[in-house]
Design an enzyme around this catalytic site. Structure first.
Site, PDB file in Angstrom:
ATOM      1  CB  CYS A 118      -0.866   0.036   1.238  1.00  0.00           C
ATOM      2  SG  CYS A 118      -1.847  -1.436   1.479  1.00  0.00           S
ATOM      3  NE  ARG A 151       5.788   1.240  -1.339  1.00  0.00           N
ATOM      4  CZ  ARG A 151       6.666   1.464  -0.387  1.00  0.00           C
ATOM      5  NH1 ARG A 151       7.618   2.325  -0.573  1.00  0.00           N
ATOM      6  NH2 ARG A 151       6.599   0.841   0.762  1.00  0.00           N
ATOM      7  CD1 TRP A 155      -0.323  -5.698  -3.610  1.00  0.00           C
ATOM      8  CD2 TRP A 155      -0.322  -6.683  -1.603  1.00  0.00           C
ATOM      9  NE1 TRP A 155       0.164  -6.974  -3.768  1.00  0.00           N
ATOM     10  CE2 TRP A 155       0.171  -7.607  -2.551  1.00  0.00           C
ATOM     11  CE3 TRP A 155      -0.412  -7.087  -0.275  1.00  0.00           C
ATOM     12  CZ2 TRP A 155       0.568  -8.892  -2.213  1.00  0.00           C
ATOM     13  CZ3 TRP A 155      -0.012  -8.369   0.062  1.00  0.00           C
ATOM     14  CH2 TRP A 155       0.478  -9.250  -0.914  1.00  0.00           C
ATOM     15  CG  ASN A 196       0.304   1.824   3.893  1.00  0.00           C
ATOM     16  OD1 ASN A 196      -0.788   1.953   3.338  1.00  0.00           O
ATOM     17  ND2 ASN A 196       1.417   2.327   3.415  1.00  0.00           N
ATOM     18  N   GLY A 197      -0.634  -1.763   6.481  1.00  0.00           N
ATOM     19  CA  GLY A 197      -0.269  -2.737   7.511  1.00  0.00           C
ATOM     20  C   GLY A 197      -1.443  -3.623   7.855  1.00  0.00           C
ATOM     21  CD  GLU A 228      17.873 -13.153  -7.692  1.00  0.00           C
ATOM     22  OE1 GLU A 228      17.233 -13.613  -6.742  1.00  0.00           O
ATOM     23  OE2 GLU A 228      17.556 -12.094  -8.260  1.00  0.00           O
ATOM     24  CE  LYS A 245      14.796 -11.480  -9.900  1.00  0.00           C
ATOM     25  NZ  LYS A 245      15.142 -10.723  -8.768  1.00  0.00           N
ATOM     26  CD  GLU A 258      10.631 -11.462  -8.835  1.00  0.00           C
ATOM     27  OE1 GLU A 258       9.876 -11.056  -7.952  1.00  0.00           O
ATOM     28  OE2 GLU A 258      11.854 -11.254  -8.788  1.00  0.00           O
ATOM     29  CG  HIS A 283      19.971 -36.964  -4.028  1.00  0.00           C
ATOM     30  ND1 HIS A 283      20.356 -38.179  -3.514  1.00  0.00           N
ATOM     31  CD2 HIS A 283      21.117 -36.353  -4.445  1.00  0.00           C
ATOM     32  CE1 HIS A 283      21.679 -38.290  -3.576  1.00  0.00           C
ATOM     33  NE2 HIS A 283      22.156 -37.188  -4.146  1.00  0.00           N
ATOM     34  CE  LYS A 338      11.932  -2.767  -6.021  1.00  0.00           C
ATOM     35  NZ  LYS A 338      12.740  -3.847  -6.613  1.00  0.00           N
TER      36      LYS A 338
END
Ligand code: M6R
Length: 603
Positions: free
Chosen positions: A2, A27, A74, A98-99, A476, A480, A483, A499, A598
């Site tokens: 948010c 964000r 969000w 926010n939160g 990584e 990438k 996402e 395995h 973000k």
């Protein structure tokens, strides 16, 4: 996550609020809203979806208001709907939040039993209703805010406006919040991110937890007053001048921020080396000379956690110091063994990631020093750390973190060399220069990586493999890709495939194999095993290697020569390009991938 922007002053609040919210779009959010004061009434306009939808609504009404609060939401509690979008308001107050209010469920039931009505399914509205209840009981606005805040649990930031005055109120607990002022223009601002206030508020203040900021604008001045929850004046806030530049946020000639940020890496690598070896940054690194601790506890999330895995290798291999790396959301609840003589090292681009901050708090409670590797100066992580190692990446807008990873890992490498006492070794500067040169070469040859992407972008699944120092890069690379391209991708240690995961291999699966010069034969054997099961093989490996050329269905040849410790960072840039081109071929929203934010400021 948010975003919040608020304004009070002599001008129309709509402009700075919408501009601020646009800057925070990166964000991640799913609805947007604004509360304005029109004809002395609080008027709320909100819309599901992109900020554009809200802008259209505003443009159809052309409102003017000296005061306003805006929000991009969000969703956490309650679906993505216009009713659940913020601000939430009534005839007295409007609130953005926010939160998360953790005890919202219980409080809501109690308030409903007392006869209070709710218009949304959000936890945020609980704060509005509490505030209104206390106000109607005869408390002042400040007292009502303080009482409502003390009733709720969880980490949150709130901004409040009221019908009766042109004051803005703001307070928070473990969530980002900044207030600002422009004395000359008599303007007060508030936001969840200083970036929203660049060019508007030259002076910014960071209130600490439980400090209420009251922004008052009169016909002759603007005043920001800070109060404790018992309403005595507070000095628990930090001042900073807002020196960021708005230019840093343009895409330039690049099609996406992510692409621009990948291309920025060579220059940023050089800049960081100069900062820490030759300029001001040298001071903080010098303090590490000969430093030893019993154990480093590295904690972070996502890409920053992968950078932590790279740094762990540096601390262990170069310094022979124990280093553990944990995912922050695990570390905070595992009752970690923390002893005097150990250090917590927190890695974060934003410096606002809720889980990472909670781990920092935990270490502080246990009396362990907390260091940060962080991008945003002035962020909560930065402010609460005993020592900060800034990565100087500039603003990173693409949700997929690229340049921050490289600079986090490089900062960790420089810390490691500082502990070793080899910062003055002229080879260090040349080694980092070689990294930036090789990354620049990759940037100029990215078209060939696009050709590899064209061969594989329709495949069903992707398994990234690597050994030793390239193992974190397999993680990584896979993150990438998943996402931004929305495909299934996993990172594995190359020797681990047999395995279990090898059961997945058939012609629909791509193995992106990082084959470094170290353990080359063993890694090639692992690739052979996948090839034998008809997997499609992409090798990211040393150039001019006939055996690899023969084995691979597609090949990204790299020049590892001389890079040694820094080669994982170099390989990773190739994987950044690969993910970018696959995503582009798939036509996804590269800079703002679905479901992602973000900066993850909730648990
Ligand atoms: O701001 P932080 O570095 O603390 O963020 C941590 C993660 O949320 C972040 O790295 C995330 O994984 C990125 N989207 C990865 O590209």
């Amino acid at each position: 996550m948010c975003g919040i922007v608020g304004y009070s002053g002599p001008n129309n609040s709509v402009g700075p609020i919408i501009e601020g919210l646009s800057r925070l779009e990166y964000r991640g959010y799913d609805s947007a809203g604004i509360c304005l004061k029109i004809n002395n009434e609080l008027q709320i306009l909100k819309k599901e979806g992109k900020l554009e939808n809200l802008k259209e609504l505003i443009n159809s009404q052309k409102p003017f208001s000296n005061i306003g609060i805006g929000h991009t939401r969000w969703a956490t509690h309650g679906a993505v709907t216009t009713d659940n979008a913020h601000p939430h308001g009534n005839e007295i107050f409007a609130v953005v939040h926010n939160g998360i209010i953790e005890n919202a469920g219980t409080l809501k039931k109690e308030l409903q039993a007392e006869g209070f009505q709710f218009k949304s399914q959000t936890d945020s509205e609980v704060f509005l209703v509490l505030l209104t209840k206390f106000f109607k009981q005869g408390n002042s606005t400040l007292k009502s805010i303080s009482k409502a805040f003390e009733t709720i649990t969880g980490n949150s930031a709130f901004v409040i406006m009221e019908k009766a005055t042109d004051k803005l109120y703001a307070l928070k607990r473990s969530a980002p919040l900044v207030v600002g002022e422009n004395k000359d223009l008599r303007e007060a601002y508030v936001s969840s991110d200083p970036f929203a206030l660049v060019g508007f508020a030259p002076k910014i203040y960071f209130p600490q937890d439980g400090v209420i900021c009251e922004g008052t604008v009169t016909t002759c001045e603007v005043n920001l007053n800070f109060y404790e929850l018992d309403l005595t004046p507070s000095n628990r806030y930090k001042f900073q001048s807002n020196s960021m530049s708005v230019d840093a946020t343009s895409k330039g000639h690049y099609e996406h921020y992510m692409l621009k940020e990948i291309h920025e890496q060579p220059a940023l690598i050089d800049k960081l080396a100069a900062f820490y070896i030759k300029n001001e940054g040298r001071k903080v690194l010098n303090e590490l000379k000969g430093f030893k601790c019993d154990e480093w506890h590295l904690t972070a999330c996502g890409t920053a956690w992968h950078a932590g895995l790279v740094i762990k290798n540096y601390f262990e291999q170069i310094n022979r110091q124990r280093a553990s790396v944990d995912i922050a959301s695990e570390f905070r609840y595992k009752n970690p063994i923390l002893n005097k003589g150990e250090v917590g090292l927190f890695i974060s681009q934003s410096g606002e990631t809720a889980d990472t901050l909670a781990c920092q708090e935990l270490c502080k409670e246990k009396g362990i020093p907390t260091y940060s590797i962080v991008n945003v100066e002035g962020s909560t992580l930065f402010r609460n750390a005993d020592k900060n190692f800034l990565i100087h990446a500039g603003v990173e807008i693409g949700v997929a973190s690229t340049k921050a990873f490289t600079l986090q890992a490089l900062t960790g490498y420089l810390m490691s060399r500082a502990m070793e006492g080899t910062l003055d070794d002229s080879r260090l500067f040349s080694e980092i220069k070689l990294l930036s040169t090789r990354v620049a070469e990759l940037c100029s040859q990215a078209e060939s990586i696009k050709e590899v992407a064209e061969k594989i972008y329709t495949q069903k699944g992707f398994i990234f493999t690597g050994r030793g120092k390239y193992f974190p890069i397999a993680f990584e690379g896979a993150l990438k890709l998943k996402e931004i391209a929305y495909v299934h991708a996993e990172g594995y240690a190359a020797g681990e495939l047999k395995h279990g995961p090898i059961a997945l291999i058939d012609e629909s699966i791509v193995n992106i194999a990082i084959v470094g010069p170290e353990l080359l034969e063993k890694t090639i054997s692992n690739v052979e095993e996948v090839k034998a099961r008809r997997g499609f093989i992409v090798i990211v490996g040393p150039k001019n290697h006939p055996e690899i050329e023969h084995l691979a269905d597609a090949y990204i040849p790299l020049d590892f020569n001389g890079l040694d410790n820094l080669s994982p960072l170099y390989v990773n840039v190739a994987l950044q390009f690969l993910a970018y081109h696959i995503a582009k071929l798939k036509g996804t929203d590269i800079d703002k991938p679905r479901n992602l934010a973000k900066s993850v400021t909730v648990e």
